[in-house]
Structures are given as structure tokens and as C-alpha cells.
Design a protein around this motif. Structure first.
Motif, mmCIF file in Angstrom:
data_model
loop_
_atom_site.group_PDB
_atom_site.id
_atom_site.type_symbol
_atom_site.label_atom_id
_atom_site.label_comp_id
_atom_site.label_asym_id
_atom_site.label_seq_id
_atom_site.Cartn_x
_atom_site.Cartn_y
_atom_site.Cartn_z
ATOM 1 N N THR A 56 -16.572 37.783 -0.252
ATOM 2 C CA THR A 56 -16.576 37.942 1.197
ATOM 3 C C THR A 56 -16.649 39.423 1.536
ATOM 4 O O THR A 56 -16.958 40.251 0.669
ATOM 5 C CB THR A 56 -15.344 37.250 1.833
ATOM 6 O OG1 THR A 56 -15.473 37.278 3.253
ATOM 7 C CG2 THR A 56 -14.036 37.930 1.437
ATOM 8 N N ILE A 57 -16.441 39.744 2.799
ATOM 9 C CA ILE A 57 -16.517 41.139 3.248
ATOM 10 C C ILE A 57 -15.344 41.414 4.180
ATOM 11 O O ILE A 57 -14.975 40.527 4.971
ATOM 12 C CB ILE A 57 -17.893 41.408 3.907
ATOM 13 C CG1 ILE A 57 -18.027 42.842 4.400
ATOM 14 C CG2 ILE A 57 -18.176 40.427 5.030
ATOM 15 C CD1 ILE A 57 -19.457 43.225 4.768
ATOM 16 N N GLU A 58 -14.751 42.605 4.050
ATOM 17 C CA GLU A 58 -13.651 42.931 4.940
ATOM 18 C C GLU A 58 -14.180 43.073 6.369
ATOM 19 O O GLU A 58 -15.343 43.417 6.535
ATOM 20 C CB GLU A 58 -12.953 44.216 4.467
ATOM 21 C CG GLU A 58 -13.826 45.456 4.537
ATOM 22 C CD GLU A 58 -13.042 46.727 4.182
ATOM 23 O OE1 GLU A 58 -11.812 46.718 4.190
ATOM 24 O OE2 GLU A 58 -13.685 47.739 3.920
ATOM 25 N N SER A 60 -12.623 40.393 8.506
ATOM 26 C CA SER A 60 -12.318 39.050 8.999
ATOM 27 C C SER A 60 -12.767 37.922 8.081
ATOM 28 O O SER A 60 -12.416 36.762 8.309
ATOM 29 C CB SER A 60 -12.920 38.839 10.388
ATOM 30 O OG SER A 60 -12.365 39.755 11.283
ATOM 31 N N GLY A 61 -13.527 38.243 7.032
ATOM 32 C CA GLY A 61 -13.883 37.202 6.072
ATOM 33 C C GLY A 61 -12.738 36.887 5.118
ATOM 34 O O GLY A 61 -12.726 35.831 4.470
ATOM 35 N N ILE A 62 -11.776 37.804 5.031
ATOM 36 C CA ILE A 62 -10.764 37.695 3.969
ATOM 37 C C ILE A 62 -9.858 36.474 4.141
ATOM 38 O O ILE A 62 -9.576 35.766 3.168
ATOM 39 C CB ILE A 62 -9.932 38.998 3.871
ATOM 40 C CG1 ILE A 62 -10.835 40.167 3.438
ATOM 41 C CG2 ILE A 62 -8.781 38.824 2.877
ATOM 42 C CD1 ILE A 62 -10.136 41.531 3.415
ATOM 43 N N ILE A 123 -18.508 33.766 1.560
ATOM 44 C CA ILE A 123 -17.855 33.282 2.791
ATOM 45 C C ILE A 123 -17.783 34.410 3.808
ATOM 46 O O ILE A 123 -17.526 35.562 3.454
ATOM 47 C CB ILE A 123 -16.446 32.717 2.461
ATOM 48 C CG1 ILE A 123 -16.599 31.355 1.759
ATOM 49 C CG2 ILE A 123 -15.588 32.587 3.724
ATOM 50 C CD1 ILE A 123 -15.291 30.652 1.443
ATOM 51 N N ASP A 124 -18.016 34.064 5.085
ATOM 52 C CA ASP A 124 -17.795 35.050 6.150
ATOM 53 C C ASP A 124 -17.341 34.342 7.418
ATOM 54 O O ASP A 124 -17.494 33.130 7.544
ATOM 55 C CB ASP A 124 -19.072 35.878 6.396
ATOM 56 C CG ASP A 124 -18.752 37.275 6.938
ATOM 57 O OD1 ASP A 124 -17.563 37.591 7.188
ATOM 58 O OD2 ASP A 124 -19.694 38.067 7.128
ATOM 59 N N ASP A 125 -16.757 35.122 8.317
ATOM 60 C CA ASP A 125 -16.229 34.531 9.549
ATOM 61 C C ASP A 125 -17.344 34.151 10.524
ATOM 62 O O ASP A 125 -17.358 33.047 11.040
ATOM 63 C CB ASP A 125 -15.204 35.459 10.220
ATOM 64 C CG ASP A 125 -15.753 36.839 10.567
ATOM 65 O OD1 ASP A 125 -16.727 37.294 9.919
ATOM 66 O OD2 ASP A 125 -15.216 37.476 11.491
ATOM 67 N N PHE A 126 -18.296 35.072 10.749
ATOM 68 C CA PHE A 126 -19.384 34.820 11.692
ATOM 69 C C PHE A 126 -20.724 34.969 11.003
ATOM 70 O O PHE A 126 -20.892 35.805 10.106
ATOM 71 C CB PHE A 126 -19.334 35.840 12.848
ATOM 72 C CG PHE A 126 -18.530 35.365 14.032
ATOM 73 C CD1 PHE A 126 -19.129 34.667 15.058
ATOM 74 C CD2 PHE A 126 -17.168 35.621 14.102
ATOM 75 C CE1 PHE A 126 -18.392 34.223 16.141
ATOM 76 C CE2 PHE A 126 -16.412 35.181 15.183
ATOM 77 C CZ PHE A 126 -17.037 34.474 16.215
HETATM 78 NA NA NA Z 1 -17.160 39.367 8.903
#
Ligand code: NA
Ligand code: G4P
Ligand code: NA
Length: 194
Positions: A56-58, A60-62, A123-126
Motif C-alpha cells: 500500500t502507500i502512506e 490512508s492506505g495503511i 491496496i489503497d483507500d481511494f
Molecule cells: Na491513498
């Protein structure tokens, strides 16, 4: 995912026509029970794909990635957007443009933690324009890792990221797809309403 759509409907706020504010459970304050359910849903969708690690990526994906990793019993690696004091050697990097913010970020992971032995779930939030996902795919490719697919919490179906990725043959699983934010109202895409 019904629970997620209901949360978006009750707590999401539409800003400036194109942006959905979900600070109460995803981007600032975190709802751990919802994140756990999200992690379980990603796990359910990818459990037969031989995933060895989540990428993922910092920042909000965490939270969703950590919950998916917990459920699947595998480690979670997050790409960093800023230089780290300790993470300096063996970096794999990619450039990520943000159309929204008009910025370019270099994102990096250590080659110690993403390798050719891995099958990754990204995985990511948006998912908006897809630039973060493309950067993570680029890093996966540089590492020689396989990618089982991409899990997204909220896809903005009216922006082109989902189309871009699916046209490349990447499997994208979004737990909620927003068709429109017009007139300050959240409208979900029908296929996400199951
Ligand atoms: Na993100
Ligand atoms: P892209 O990766 O899909 O191309 O996204 P884009 O550059 O358009 O978005 C930049 C940042 O804004 C990303 O977070 C992305 O998650 C977020 N974003 C895009 N559209 C929305 C939206 O409608 N609502 C919310 N809440 N966020 C949106 P980031 O800068 O990487 O920040 P973070 O992970 O630290 O939160
Ligand atoms: Na974000």
C-alpha cells in the motif's frame, strides 16, 4: 459492500463537486471495526490467489491494508512518500503525479521487503486517476513481483483510474464505486450495490 456504502451515505460529505470527504472513518479518524470488515472483505476476494504480501502507500492506505494483512496472515508494506532517515539503501522508486494536487511525489519501498518471490495484493483507500496504483504497479514490476490484483476501498467511477487499470488487464476490486457526486449527493454504481 453494504456496511461501507451505508457509512459513506451517512458520514461522507461532498466537497466541490468532485471530492468526497470521509475524514470521520478513513482519512483522519479511523473506524477500526469498519476497517476490520474491509480487511475481511479484501481477504474473501483474494484468498485463493496465492498472495504473500500486501503493498500500500502512506498514509490512508495503511489502515485497510493492515486489517487485510491481519486477516490473511501476511505482512503489509507501505510505500513512503518522503525520504526516511533509515530507509536509504536498495530503494525501488517510482514517480507519482497527482492531478488533483498538481504535485509529483517519488514513492519508494525497500527491495528487502518486496521481491521476485512475492505475489502482491495492492491496496489503497481511494482510486481516482489511478496514478498511485500505477506507481505501486511500477514498483512491483521493478521488484519482479507478481500482482494478484488491486483492492480499493472507494473508487470514484467518474474518474478514469479504474478504466485505465482494467484496460491493462489488472484485476481491480473496489468495495464501493461512486458513480457521481453531482449536486452534493453520493450516487453509487449499481454493480457495487450487491
Ligand atoms: Na491513498
Ligand atoms: P490517484 O492516485 O487515483 O491519481 O489520485 P489523485 O492524485 O487524484 O489523488 C491524490 C490524493 O487525493 C490521494 O491521497 C487520493 O487518495 C486522494 N483522493 C482523490 N480523490 C479523493 C476524494 O474524492 N476524497 C478523498 N478523501 N481523497 C481523495 P493522498 O494524497 O495520497 O493522501 P493520503 O493517502 O495521505 O490520504
Ligand atoms: Na488518500
Amino acid at each position: 459492500m453494504k456496511q461501507l456504502r451505508e457509512k459513506i451515505a451517512s458520514e461522507g460529505r461532498v466537497l466541490s463537486g468532485e471530492v468526497l470527504k470521509v475524514d470521520s472513518f478513513l482519512n483522519h479518524q479511523i473506524d477500526p471495526k469498519l476497517m476490520q470488515a474491509i480487511g475481511e472483505e479484501f481477504s474473501r476476494r483474494f484468498k485463493n490467489d496465492g498472495v504473500t504480501k500486501i503493498l500500500t502507500i502512506e498514509s490512508s492506505g495503511i489502515a485497510p491494508a493492515a486489517m487485510a494483512g491481519l486477516t490473511m496472515g501476511i505482512p503489509v508494506v507501505f510505500a513512503r512518500k518522503r525520504a526516511s532517515l533509515t530507509l536509504t539503501e536498495g530503494l525501488i522508486s517510482s514517480e507519482v503525479k497527482s492531478f488533483t494536487k498538481q504535485t509529483v511525489n517519488t514513492i519508494s519501498v525497500s527491495g528487502d521487503y518486496v521481491t521476485a518471490d512475492d505475489t502482491l495484493l495492492i491496496i489503497d483507500d481511494f482510486l481516482a486517476n489511478g496514478q498511485a496504483a500505477l506507481g505501486l504497479l511500477d514498483i512491483s514490476g521493478q521488484a519482479g513481483a507478481k500482482v494478484a490484483g488491486i483492492g480499493i476501498v472507494i473508487e470514484k467511477g467518474f474518474q478514469n483510474g479504474g478504466k485505465l487499470l482494467r484496460e491493462q488487464g489488472v484485476r481491480v476490486e473496489s468495495l464501493a464505486i461512486i458513480e457521481s457526486l453531482a449536486d452534493g449527493k453520493v450516487a453509487f454504481r449499481e454493480e457495487s450495490e450487491v
